[in-house]
Design a protein around this motif. Structure first.
Motif, PDB file in Angstrom:
ATOM      1  N   ASN A  81      35.462  34.970  33.322  1.00  0.00           N
ATOM      2  CA  ASN A  81      34.754  36.085  33.947  1.00  0.00           C
ATOM      3  C   ASN A  81      33.278  35.721  33.900  1.00  0.00           C
ATOM      4  O   ASN A  81      32.747  35.347  32.839  1.00  0.00           O
ATOM      5  CB  ASN A  81      35.021  37.379  33.183  1.00  0.00           C
ATOM      6  N   THR A 101      35.782  34.338  38.023  1.00  0.00           N
ATOM      7  CA  THR A 101      35.902  35.714  38.509  1.00  0.00           C
ATOM      8  C   THR A 101      34.553  36.404  38.410  1.00  0.00           C
ATOM      9  O   THR A 101      33.952  36.475  37.326  1.00  0.00           O
ATOM     10  CB  THR A 101      36.946  36.495  37.691  1.00  0.00           C
ATOM     11  N   ASP A 137      32.432  41.667  41.003  1.00  0.00           N
ATOM     12  CA  ASP A 137      33.064  42.478  42.054  1.00  0.00           C
ATOM     13  C   ASP A 137      34.566  42.217  42.170  1.00  0.00           C
ATOM     14  O   ASP A 137      35.238  42.780  43.042  1.00  0.00           O
ATOM     15  CB  ASP A 137      32.386  42.245  43.403  1.00  0.00           C
ATOM     16  N   GLY A 138      35.092  41.353  41.292  1.00  0.00           N
ATOM     17  CA  GLY A 138      36.517  41.054  41.303  1.00  0.00           C
ATOM     18  C   GLY A 138      36.909  39.861  42.151  1.00  0.00           C
ATOM     19  O   GLY A 138      38.063  39.413  42.102  1.00  0.00           O
ATOM     20  N   SER A 139      35.967  39.324  42.925  1.00  0.00           N
ATOM     21  CA  SER A 139      36.282  38.156  43.747  1.00  0.00           C
ATOM     22  C   SER A 139      36.430  36.917  42.855  1.00  0.00           C
ATOM     23  O   SER A 139      35.848  36.833  41.774  1.00  0.00           O
ATOM     24  CB  SER A 139      35.183  37.915  44.788  1.00  0.00           C
ATOM     25  N   VAL A 140      37.225  35.967  43.327  1.00  0.00           N
ATOM     26  CA  VAL A 140      37.527  34.765  42.545  1.00  0.00           C
ATOM     27  C   VAL A 140      37.256  33.528  43.395  1.00  0.00           C
ATOM     28  O   VAL A 140      37.630  33.470  44.572  1.00  0.00           O
ATOM     29  CB  VAL A 140      38.999  34.760  42.077  1.00  0.00           C
TER      30      VAL A 140
END
Length: 228
Positions: free
Chosen positions: A56, A5, A8-11
């Motif tokens: 993260n 992750t 920017d929150g993208s995975v």
């Protein structure tokens, strides 16, 4: 597969054991050239250290404090390797990154002077050109004690003995130099382009005036000569 992750929150999904450099390369080759370290679940990792769980993840460049810290920490190891080459039998204390550079505490019979610093800088620059990868290895307490005892590294043996029983003991090797170190470091010595050894001072071992006075070499380093 593990899930990475980004800030920017993208995975994205990667194979277990992927490292920070491979993740950077999967985003862009230019980014991979600029990054110095990475953050994995709040811990700073070397770019070559495997990631084996969902995390993260953040990449650190020169403008990030974590990036500078890894860069200057590696610079300290460069200094130590150069000293080992020039002065066989030298004993090493500690060599951390500090606010504007790095230092290394050493124990040797010769009292170093300004001319010596120039010779050490030259040796460091040779090691930079060799572009040696910094390899992390986790070892048992017994193995670490054996290694440094055989090398006559009494200060390192003392540090190992003072570590908590359950603490992971890690070593970093570049070329012929191996140090007791938690890290992190940049991927290879070739990252450190501009070096300046600044001064020599006295420092009591572990800051205790009852211990032996060591020589402390201060230095700084940058990615570009113009920054230096």
């Amino acid at each position: 597969m593990i899930k990475i992750t980004f800030p920017d929150g993208s995975v994205r999904e990667y194979n277990e054991g992927v490292n920070g450099l491979q993740i950077a390369e999967s985003i862009s080759s230019r980014l991979a050239q600029e990054v110095l370290a990475c953050g994995v679940n709040g811990e700073t990792y070397d770019l070559g250290r495997p990631i084996n769980e969902d995390a993260n993840f953040v990449l650190y460049k020169w403008d990030d404090e974590e990036g500078k810290h890894a860069f200057w920490h590696t610079s300290a190891h460069l200094l130590a390797e150069a000293l080992q080459e020039l002065y066989p039998g030298i004993q090493f204390g500690i060599g951390p990154a500090i606010e504007n550079g790095f230092y290394y505490d050493i124990d040797m019979d010769k009292q170093l002077g300004e001319a010596d610093l120039q010779d050490i800088e030259k040796e460091m620059k040779k090691i930079v050109k060799e572009n040696l990868k910094l390899e992390r290895q986790e070892v048992s307490r017994a193995a670490a004690l054996k290694l440094f005892a055989e090398k006559g590294e009494n200060y390192k043996v003392e540090l190992i003995n003072d570590l908590p029983e359950d603490e992971t003991i890690s070593l970093y090797t570049q070329g012929e130099f191996t140090d007791l170190c938690a890290g992190p470091h940049v991927f290879s010595t070739g990252k450190v382009k501009a070096i300046k050894l600044q001064s020599i001072a006295g420092a009591y071992w572990r800051g205790d005036e009852h211990n032996k006075m060591l020589q402390r070499i201060y230095g700084t380093a940058f990615e570009k000569q113009t920054d230096l």
